[in-house]
Design an enzyme around this catalytic site. Structure first.
Site, mmCIF file in Angstrom:
data_model
loop_
_atom_site.group_PDB
_atom_site.id
_atom_site.type_symbol
_atom_site.label_atom_id
_atom_site.label_comp_id
_atom_site.label_asym_id
_atom_site.label_seq_id
_atom_site.Cartn_x
_atom_site.Cartn_y
_atom_site.Cartn_z
ATOM 1 N N PHE A 80 1.698 -3.585 4.886
ATOM 2 C CA PHE A 80 2.198 -4.523 5.586
ATOM 3 C C PHE A 80 3.065 -5.532 4.924
ATOM 4 O O PHE A 80 2.892 -6.063 3.763
ATOM 5 C CB PHE A 80 1.060 -5.354 6.133
ATOM 6 N N SER A 148 -2.887 0.561 2.338
ATOM 7 C CA SER A 148 -3.100 -0.817 3.188
ATOM 8 C C SER A 148 -2.694 -0.050 4.826
ATOM 9 O O SER A 148 -3.290 1.008 5.281
ATOM 10 C CB SER A 148 -2.321 -1.822 2.644
ATOM 11 N N MET A 149 -1.870 -1.013 5.632
ATOM 12 C CA MET A 149 -1.362 -0.777 6.473
ATOM 13 C C MET A 149 -0.666 0.628 6.640
ATOM 14 O O MET A 149 -0.904 1.328 7.615
ATOM 15 C CB MET A 149 -0.501 -1.683 7.204
ATOM 16 N N ASP A 278 -11.131 -5.014 -4.659
ATOM 17 C CA ASP A 278 -10.064 -5.458 -3.602
ATOM 18 C C ASP A 278 -10.791 -6.442 -2.683
ATOM 19 O O ASP A 278 -12.082 -6.354 -2.278
ATOM 20 C CB ASP A 278 -10.150 -4.173 -2.474
ATOM 21 N N HIS A 306 -6.506 -4.923 -4.381
ATOM 22 C CA HIS A 306 -6.036 -4.129 -3.253
ATOM 23 C C HIS A 306 -4.608 -3.486 -3.474
ATOM 24 O O HIS A 306 -4.185 -2.559 -3.288
ATOM 25 C CB HIS A 306 -5.586 -5.104 -2.197
#
Length: 337
Positions: A80, A148-149, A278, A306
């Site tokens: 993201f 992630s995204m 994370d 993360h």
């Protein structure tokens, strides 16, 4: 002293002064320019080329290195509000004989941003499939990597288009119904109740908010100068309205848990890499994937948050290469049998 030698030093000093002054001016006056030059330099150093491709009236921007060979190509999907260059630190440690492609996700950097675009995870998966078809990457099954995204999109892609993908690496992916509510998730719930969309921690608009985001996303504490933080913010601010719209799309009911809803459909060998510390997406998500995907191996990284790609690029590259090698060897042995 020889006058010719003095003259040489004066000329050399003047020549060096120009780039030094340019660097200082950029750092204090236009740090965002310095950041763009930094990415350009590393792309060039690592042998990456920038290309554009169209699917009907939609344009994708991507970088690539190498050509398709006997080993699977790599397609890498960023997270993201990032862009294709976030993978540079990992690519530095990947073998140069691997054919790899990093694409700007829908609406990011050089890829088309349209008010009519479907920014849901489902919509992004379909866009990435259009990109794959546009560059004919699926002539042979490829290895798909996402963080992630981008990990959310990669996992759902493998479920939707199983013939395209031969193996999968998910780095701290979103899209899972994680019951452990960390401080970040609790903060988002409070902001949602207050309808304070402008306060989303992943969308900074000041150097201080940028510093807080870096602390949230990484376990390692990077000492980033204020001017560089300002540059990072300056680059992002023109896009913050888009990021808010995108964030609301990917956390709504349609998209939020799409990876978990489709993980049992993932049939290819899957590697999960997750930072134990994370603070954005709890590491317990790795266990959900291990239980939900039939052929899945998990790698948990100590002292890592993360931003695995930023904090542990060498380790991430090593794990991906080892995973690819094991898949390649298994396939070769199968052919011999």
């Amino acid at each position: 002293m020889d006058p010719h030698l003095v003259s040489m030093f004066v000329i050399a000093g003047g020549t060096l002064a120009i780039p030094i002054l340019a660097f200082v001016a950029s750092f204090f006056l236009w740090p965002s320019v310095l950041i763009r030059i930094y990415y350009w330099y590393w792309r060039r150093t690592l042998g990456l080329k920038v290309r554009y491709v169209n699917y009907e009236d939609y344009q994708f921007c991507y970088t690539y290195r190498g050509r398709p060979g006997t080993k699977p190509s790599l397609l890498m999907l960023h997270g993201f509000s990032a862009h294709k260059d976030m993978w540079l630190s990992v690519i530095k440690f990947l073998p140069k004989n691997l054919h790899l492609i990093c694409v700007d996700m829908p609406g990011h950097e050089g890829t088309t941003r349209s008010s009519l675009d479907d920014l849901s995870i489902d919509g992004q998966v379909k866009r990435i499939h259009q990109f794959v078809e546009s560059i004919k990457l699926n002539r042979k099954p490829f290895h798909l990597v996402g963080t992630s995204m981008g990990g959310h999109v990669a996992g759902v892609y493998a479920a939707y288009y199983p013939s395209d993908v031969c193996s999968l690496t998910l780095v701290c992916p979103a899209g899972l119904h994680i019951t452990t509510e960390n401080a970040f998730v609790q903060q988002l719930k409070v902001l949602q109740e207050m309808s304070a969309v402008e306060k989303i921690p992943l969308i900074p608009s000041t150097p201080e908010e940028m510093a807080n985001m870096l602390k949230l996303c990484s376990y390692v504490r990077f000492k980033v100068p204020h001017q560089l933080l300002q540059g990072l913010v300056d680059v992002r601010i023109p896009h913050n309205d888009f990021y808010r719209k995108l964030f609301l799309e990917i956390v709504n009911e349609k998209s939020r848990y799409l990876l978990q809803e489709n993980m049992e459909k993932i049939q290819v060998p899957t590697q999960v890499i997750w930072g134990k510390q994370d603070q954005v997406l709890d590491v317990s998500g790795a266990d959900l994937l291990a239980k939900g995907i039939s052929n899945c191996q998990v790698e948990l990284l100590e002292n890592c948050g993360h931003s695995v790609v930023m904090e542990r690029p060498r380790k991430a590259a090593k794990l991906i290469v080892e995973f690819l090698s094991s898949m390649h060897n298994a396939a070769s042995n199968k052919k011999q049998d």
